[in-house]
Write an enzyme that holds these catalytic residues in place. Structure first.
Site, mmCIF file in Angstrom:
data_model
loop_
_atom_site.group_PDB
_atom_site.id
_atom_site.type_symbol
_atom_site.label_atom_id
_atom_site.label_comp_id
_atom_site.label_asym_id
_atom_site.label_seq_id
_atom_site.Cartn_x
_atom_site.Cartn_y
_atom_site.Cartn_z
ATOM 1 N N LYS A 26 0.816 -1.205 0.000
ATOM 2 C CA LYS A 26 0.000 0.000 0.000
ATOM 3 C C LYS A 26 0.859 1.268 0.000
ATOM 4 C CE LYS A 26 -4.381 -1.813 1.684
ATOM 5 N NZ LYS A 26 -5.474 -1.710 2.669
ATOM 6 N N ARG A 39 -3.209 -10.059 5.071
ATOM 7 C CA ARG A 39 -3.699 -10.175 3.696
ATOM 8 C C ARG A 39 -2.602 -9.650 2.781
ATOM 9 N NH1 ARG A 39 -6.376 -6.610 0.154
ATOM 10 N NH2 ARG A 39 -7.936 -7.581 -1.236
#
Length: 392
Positions: A337, A372
């Site tokens: 991210k 995740r």
């Protein structure tokens, strides 16, 4: 000679002394200070707790003006071991005033926590002796990381992820990157259902989560074999989602977000991002208990990158332990991210693997239960190595 011990080698060193085996855990529990934050405590209650913690051998940090009782509510930070908190709980049981009953109940609930378990609809259980790893498979053309996009190769990619150590496969049919546009429910279903059906046909025992906030997509995915609903809106984006999850008896991932993926980065105002995210997720979990979604059906996700800027994401990562105090499994979804790219000098998603691994290891230290990730093999290997060092 005097040497330092840490949590990892303390019990080993105590056992080597030849103490009674039953004493090892007792000594270990006495060695660890567990800081706890109390929010919005009535000021007289905070003063009482301060005195009781001091009497028990611990401490309690309160605002400097707390003793004056000139504000109605304050926050407080407790500093004690499990033993100190048990003493405090016993003392508070004798004080049914100033909101101390609720504080005692919450404290006793925390002290009684066991390792969480997630119950799938078919009776299988996800337990968390080790960190669980969720692999990302995006059947989308526009996910922020191109390496996660799959098409006709979805079964082969799923097989490889499972071989690399993935416990869960997360199938997404709509990108929720910042600024992304929504797709129609019909298109989302067209993307995810064939992928789920193909994977389940090839690997019936695989555990699949569907990444959606649309009830119709979730229902179609569950019908196709999905085992978990991963909802970035914490089941608030579609009022029918809770009913779908309850009827199907599937677990849900509740994530914190404000606004929509299109607008969320315009909603980054927080006084204390860790406290506010934790309070929101605890509230959502409690609200869903009414519709019949119990603790064994809930997983919490802080929502890294969703309505948070880089500084706030880092604060959440530092404070990830906060979510583990509620007794639900905690999922960290930070793979590749923007926060990683920002911290490391503007790296693009393709160059954020090492940063992702670092955050997965932080999740282990924080006591989270699941990560995740896009890169299953690399993260699994790093996590298992750290767990071996930490004796997990």
């Amino acid at each position: 000679m005097i040497i330092k011990l840490n949590r990892q080698n303390l019990q080993t060193e105590i056992a080597r002394l030849g103490v009674h085996p039953a004493s090892c855990g007792i000594f270990a529990a006495k060695s660890r200070i567990v800081p706890l934050k109390l929010t919005q405590v009535r000021t007289p209650a905070a003063n009482i707790i301060k005195q009781e913690m001091l009497a028990a051998g611990g401490d309690c940090a309160v605002p400097g003006n707390c003793i004056l009782n000139d504000t109605k509510y304050v926050d407080a930070v407790l500093l004690g071991t499990v033993k100190h908190y048990r003493i405090l709980a016993r003392k508070l049981a004798q004080m049914p005033f100033f909101g101390l009953v609720k504080i005692r109940e919450d404290l006793e609930k925390l002290l009684a926590q066991q390792q969480p378990v997630t119950l799938l609809a078919d009776g299988r259980q996800l337990t968390y002796e080790k960190m669980r790893v969720m692999g990302i498979l995006n059947v989308t053309p526009d996910s922020f990381y191109s390496g996660s996009r799959v098409g006709a190769d979805v079964v082969a990619r799923a097989e490889q992820m499972l071989a690399d150590g993935a416990d869960i496969l997360d199938i997404g049919g709509e990108s929720t990157r910042p600024g992304s546009d929504a797709v129609s429910v019909e298109e989302e279903i067209r993307r995810v259902v064939p992928a789920i059906e193909a994977i389940k046909k090839a690997m019936p025992q695989s555990v699949i989560s569907v990444d959606t906030y649309h009830a119709a997509t979730a229902q179609a995915a569950v019908n196709a074999g999905a085992d978990i609903i991963n909802d970035v809106t914490a089941l608030t984006g579609d009022e029918a989602m809770a009913q779908v999850a309850t009827a199907a008896k599937v677990p849900v991932v509740l994530m914190h977000m404000r606004g929509t993926p299109k607008t969320m980065q315009q909603n980054c105002e927080y006084t204390n991002v860790v406290t506010e995210v934790a309070a929101y997720l605890e509230q959502r979990a409690e609200e869903l208990a009414g519709p019949g979604i119990g603790a064994d059906k809930i997983i919490l996700d802080t929502g890294i990158g969703f309505a948070k800027n880089t500084a706030q994401n880092l604060e959440l990562l530092r404070g990830l332990d906060a979510l583990t105090s509620f007794g639900y499994p905690v999922l960290l979804a930070a793979s590749r991210k923007t926060v990683i790219g920002d911290v490391l000098g503007g790296l693009p998603p393709q160059e954020r693997l090492e940063g992702t691994i670092a955050l997965s290891l932080q999740a282990v230290y924080a006591g989270a239960q699941m990560v995740r990730v896009h890169d299953v093999k690399e993260n699994v290997r790093a996590i298992r190595m750290l767990e071996a060092v930490l004796c997990k």
